[in-house]
Scaffold this active site. Structure first.
Site, PDB file in Angstrom:
ATOM      1  N   ARG A 236     -29.454   2.403 -31.704  1.00  0.00           N
ATOM      2  CA  ARG A 236     -29.923   1.361 -30.788  1.00  0.00           C
ATOM      3  C   ARG A 236     -31.213   0.775 -31.352  1.00  0.00           C
ATOM      4  O   ARG A 236     -32.057   1.507 -31.871  1.00  0.00           O
ATOM      5  CB  ARG A 236     -30.194   1.921 -29.377  1.00  0.00           C
ATOM      6  CG  ARG A 236     -28.947   2.159 -28.538  1.00  0.00           C
ATOM      7  CD  ARG A 236     -28.216   0.880 -28.153  1.00  0.00           C
ATOM      8  NE  ARG A 236     -27.012   1.131 -27.374  1.00  0.00           N
ATOM      9  CZ  ARG A 236     -25.795   1.332 -27.863  1.00  0.00           C
ATOM     10  NH1 ARG A 236     -25.587   1.300 -29.166  1.00  0.00           N
ATOM     11  NH2 ARG A 236     -24.772   1.538 -27.057  1.00  0.00           N
ATOM     12  N   GLU A 265     -31.658  -7.730 -29.729  1.00  0.00           N
ATOM     13  CA  GLU A 265     -30.368  -8.307 -30.152  1.00  0.00           C
ATOM     14  C   GLU A 265     -29.615  -8.980 -29.014  1.00  0.00           C
ATOM     15  O   GLU A 265     -28.711  -9.778 -29.255  1.00  0.00           O
ATOM     16  CB  GLU A 265     -29.486  -7.224 -30.783  1.00  0.00           C
ATOM     17  CG  GLU A 265     -28.955  -6.194 -29.777  1.00  0.00           C
ATOM     18  CD  GLU A 265     -28.072  -5.134 -30.424  1.00  0.00           C
ATOM     19  OE1 GLU A 265     -28.496  -4.507 -31.408  1.00  0.00           O
ATOM     20  OE2 GLU A 265     -26.939  -4.931 -29.923  1.00  0.00           O
ATOM     21  N   HIS A 297     -24.433  -5.397 -35.020  1.00  0.00           N
ATOM     22  CA  HIS A 297     -23.858  -4.379 -34.141  1.00  0.00           C
ATOM     23  C   HIS A 297     -22.344  -4.260 -34.341  1.00  0.00           C
ATOM     24  O   HIS A 297     -21.558  -4.395 -33.411  1.00  0.00           O
ATOM     25  CB  HIS A 297     -24.186  -4.697 -32.673  1.00  0.00           C
ATOM     26  CG  HIS A 297     -24.221  -3.483 -31.798  1.00  0.00           C
ATOM     27  ND1 HIS A 297     -25.188  -3.262 -30.862  1.00  0.00           N
ATOM     28  CD2 HIS A 297     -23.393  -2.402 -31.721  1.00  0.00           C
ATOM     29  CE1 HIS A 297     -24.962  -2.107 -30.242  1.00  0.00           C
ATOM     30  NE2 HIS A 297     -23.876  -1.574 -30.751  1.00  0.00           N
TER      31      HIS A 297
HETATM   32  P1  NAD Z   1     -24.065  12.228 -28.782  1.00  0.00           P
HETATM   33  O1  NAD Z   1     -24.470  12.343 -27.360  1.00  0.00           O
HETATM   34  O2  NAD Z   1     -22.861  12.986 -29.264  1.00  0.00           O
HETATM   35  O3  NAD Z   1     -25.288  12.662 -29.722  1.00  0.00           O
HETATM   36  C1  NAD Z   1     -26.626  12.306 -29.477  1.00  0.00           C
HETATM   37  C2  NAD Z   1     -27.519  13.449 -29.954  1.00  0.00           C
HETATM   38  O4  NAD Z   1     -28.873  13.057 -29.729  1.00  0.00           O
HETATM   39  C3  NAD Z   1     -27.286  14.759 -29.190  1.00  0.00           C
HETATM   40  O5  NAD Z   1     -27.090  15.825 -30.095  1.00  0.00           O
HETATM   41  C4  NAD Z   1     -28.567  14.931 -28.386  1.00  0.00           C
HETATM   42  O6  NAD Z   1     -28.947  16.294 -28.207  1.00  0.00           O
HETATM   43  C5  NAD Z   1     -29.572  14.187 -29.244  1.00  0.00           C
HETATM   44  N1  NAD Z   1     -30.768  13.786 -28.517  1.00  0.00           N
HETATM   45  C6  NAD Z   1     -30.831  13.230 -27.274  1.00  0.00           C
HETATM   46  N2  NAD Z   1     -32.118  13.010 -26.933  1.00  0.00           N
HETATM   47  C7  NAD Z   1     -32.871  13.435 -27.965  1.00  0.00           C
HETATM   48  C8  NAD Z   1     -34.277  13.465 -28.213  1.00  0.00           C
HETATM   49  N3  NAD Z   1     -35.150  13.020 -27.312  1.00  0.00           N
HETATM   50  N4  NAD Z   1     -34.700  13.968 -29.394  1.00  0.00           N
HETATM   51  C9  NAD Z   1     -33.822  14.437 -30.307  1.00  0.00           C
HETATM   52  N5  NAD Z   1     -32.487  14.423 -30.132  1.00  0.00           N
HETATM   53  C10 NAD Z   1     -32.023  13.931 -28.986  1.00  0.00           C
HETATM   54  O7  NAD Z   1     -23.912  10.675 -29.052  1.00  0.00           O
HETATM   55  P2  NAD Z   1     -23.084   9.971 -30.224  1.00  0.00           P
HETATM   56  O8  NAD Z   1     -21.678   9.736 -29.781  1.00  0.00           O
HETATM   57  O9  NAD Z   1     -23.338  10.669 -31.505  1.00  0.00           O
HETATM   58  O10 NAD Z   1     -23.797   8.528 -30.242  1.00  0.00           O
HETATM   59  C11 NAD Z   1     -25.147   8.386 -30.615  1.00  0.00           C
HETATM   60  C12 NAD Z   1     -25.616   6.983 -30.346  1.00  0.00           C
HETATM   61  O11 NAD Z   1     -24.988   6.079 -31.260  1.00  0.00           O
HETATM   62  C13 NAD Z   1     -25.213   6.401 -28.977  1.00  0.00           C
HETATM   63  O12 NAD Z   1     -26.107   6.823 -27.964  1.00  0.00           O
HETATM   64  C14 NAD Z   1     -25.290   4.924 -29.210  1.00  0.00           C
HETATM   65  O13 NAD Z   1     -26.609   4.475 -28.908  1.00  0.00           O
HETATM   66  C15 NAD Z   1     -25.061   4.776 -30.712  1.00  0.00           C
HETATM   67  N6  NAD Z   1     -23.809   4.037 -31.002  1.00  0.00           N
HETATM   68  C16 NAD Z   1     -23.890   2.899 -31.755  1.00  0.00           C
HETATM   69  C17 NAD Z   1     -22.729   2.181 -32.045  1.00  0.00           C
HETATM   70  C18 NAD Z   1     -22.736   0.923 -32.902  1.00  0.00           C
HETATM   71  O14 NAD Z   1     -21.732   0.185 -32.915  1.00  0.00           O
HETATM   72  N7  NAD Z   1     -23.792   0.617 -33.638  1.00  0.00           N
HETATM   73  C19 NAD Z   1     -21.510   2.623 -31.536  1.00  0.00           C
HETATM   74  C20 NAD Z   1     -21.461   3.816 -30.792  1.00  0.00           C
HETATM   75  C21 NAD Z   1     -22.620   4.518 -30.525  1.00  0.00           C
END
Ligand code: NAD
Length: 333
Positions: A236, A265, A297
């Site tokens: 993000r 964005e 994105h």
């Molecule tokens: P997920 O929930 O499986 O993993 C997120 C990880 O972040 C978890 O392991 C969690 O413990 C950790 N986390 C949360 N808060 C934290 C903090 N304060 N400090 C350290 N670690 C922390 O999520 P995911 O499926 O891997 O997705 C991750 C992110 O990717 C989504 O939240 C989304 O913002 C982004 N995303 C982007 C796109 C894109 O098209 N660019 C698409 C899908 C997801």
């Protein structure tokens, strides 16, 4: 159920209609191109469900307006939910469901693509070739093999990214609030954020956007990064303070940057603005650096991911209608 689907493109319509047909065409999907915001929320009057994407606004006033019009279900076609006020939704009796688990490969593979492109300067080589410039000067990269790769957020996407990077023969460092056994099995060492920043040649962001992760890469964090390091953000935009990033790029401290997301964005991406003036000076400045590659994105944008997003959205709708809960229901913390 009648669902108003905001912020739709041709590919959303096709995949959602196909998923709806596969489930017996039980729902009436009405597609509009507008984003959801305070001005457009009234369009959902009379609908019980609305579906939104990442740059729609589901803040408290919007959610309250939706509820007044009869909406009881908010279907997110995304994993991230930073754009939704979950407390307001709960207060208004609106259930929020997301797509918690669609192809993590789509995003992780795209992060690797950005890394390889900025490291080996593929974006510059592509333009040079088209202009008949076959010089290699300025296109030198570095082997990824043998380097240290820091993964911030080792959940679903971060773990797949780590798995792919392990194939390059790197040392993996991780930073997360919990450790992921899959990553530990890959040999990842969990360290404090400062250590990860100081030791990594590549830093890739995979944490969700939360108050605790807002501008996790700010001026101080950038100053702690190894000189010449590469920063990749496919998570993000607001994880990175873009103005601080510009200063770090101007000073030459950061080697290269690959961004699929940008803090501002919302008014920019997912539209053709090629005949308009870009008024966001921070974005425009970022675009001028030869060692910065920005995409709009698109990391999620694979056939598999779109199909899963549509399938899960229809399944969420079916479950809600049948009074069932599932793993995609979001509750306020
Ligand atoms: P997920 O929930 O499986 O993993 C997120 C990880 O972040 C978890 O392991 C969690 O413990 C950790 N986390 C949360 N808060 C934290 C903090 N304060 N400090 C350290 N670690 C922390 O999520 P995911 O499926 O891997 O997705 C991750 C992110 O990717 C989504 O939240 C989304 O913002 C982004 N995303 C982007 C796109 C894109 O098209 N660019 C698409 C899908 C997801």
């Amino acid at each position: 159920m009648r669902v108003l689907v905001f912020d739709t493109k041709k590919y959303d319509r096709e995949t959602l209609q196909a998923a709806n047909r596969a489930h017996g065409a039980a729902h009436e999907l009405v597609f509009i191109e507008s984003n959801l915001n305070e001005q457009t929320a009234a369009l959902a009057d009379g609908f019980r469900a609305v579906s939104i994407f990442v740059n729609d606004d589901a803040s408290a006033p919007v959610v309250e307006r939706l509820a007044r019009g009869g909406v009881r279900l908010l279907l997110l076609r995304s994993t991230g939910f930073n754009h939704v006020d979950l407390s307001a939704a709960a207060r208004c009796g609106i259930t929020v469901m997301r797509v918690a688990n669609y192809s993590p490969y789509a995003v992780a593979e795209f992060a690797v693509a950005l890394l390889l492109a900025v490291n080996r300067k593929i974006h510059r080589a592509y333009n040079r070739m088209r202009e008949g410039n076959f010089l290699l000067d300025g296109l030198q990269g570095r082997d990824i093999h043998g380097k240290t790769v820091g993964v911030i957020g080792t959940g679903r996407i971060g773990a797949v990214f780590a798995q792919i990077m392990a194939g390059f023969g790197v040392t993996l460092l991780g930073y997360d609030v919990t450790s992921n056994p899959e990553c530990v099995r890959l040999g990842m060492r969990y360290v404090a954020l400062d250590e990860l920043l100081a030791q990594s040649d590549v830093v890739s962001l995979h944490v969700p956007l939360l108050p605790s992760t807002y501008h996790i890469i700010n001026a101080e964090a950038l100053a702690k990064m190894k000189p010449g390091a590469i920063l990749i953000n496919t998570s993000r935009g607001a994880l990175v303070d873009a103005e601080a990033l510009i200063e770090a790029l101007k000073s030459g401290r950061i080697g290269a940057v690959g961004l699929d997301v940008y803090e501002e964005e919302e008014g920019l991406f997912f539209r053709d603005r090629s005949d308009q003036i870009i008024t966001d000076d921070v974005f425009a400045r970022l675009m001028t650096f030869p060692n910065v590659l920005i995409t709009g994105h698109q990391a999620f944008f694979t056939h598999e991911a779109l199909t899963q997003i549509a399938e899960t959205t229809i399944r969420n709708l079916n479950d809600f209608e049948a009074g069932r809960t599932n793993e995609n229901v979001l509750h306020p913390h």
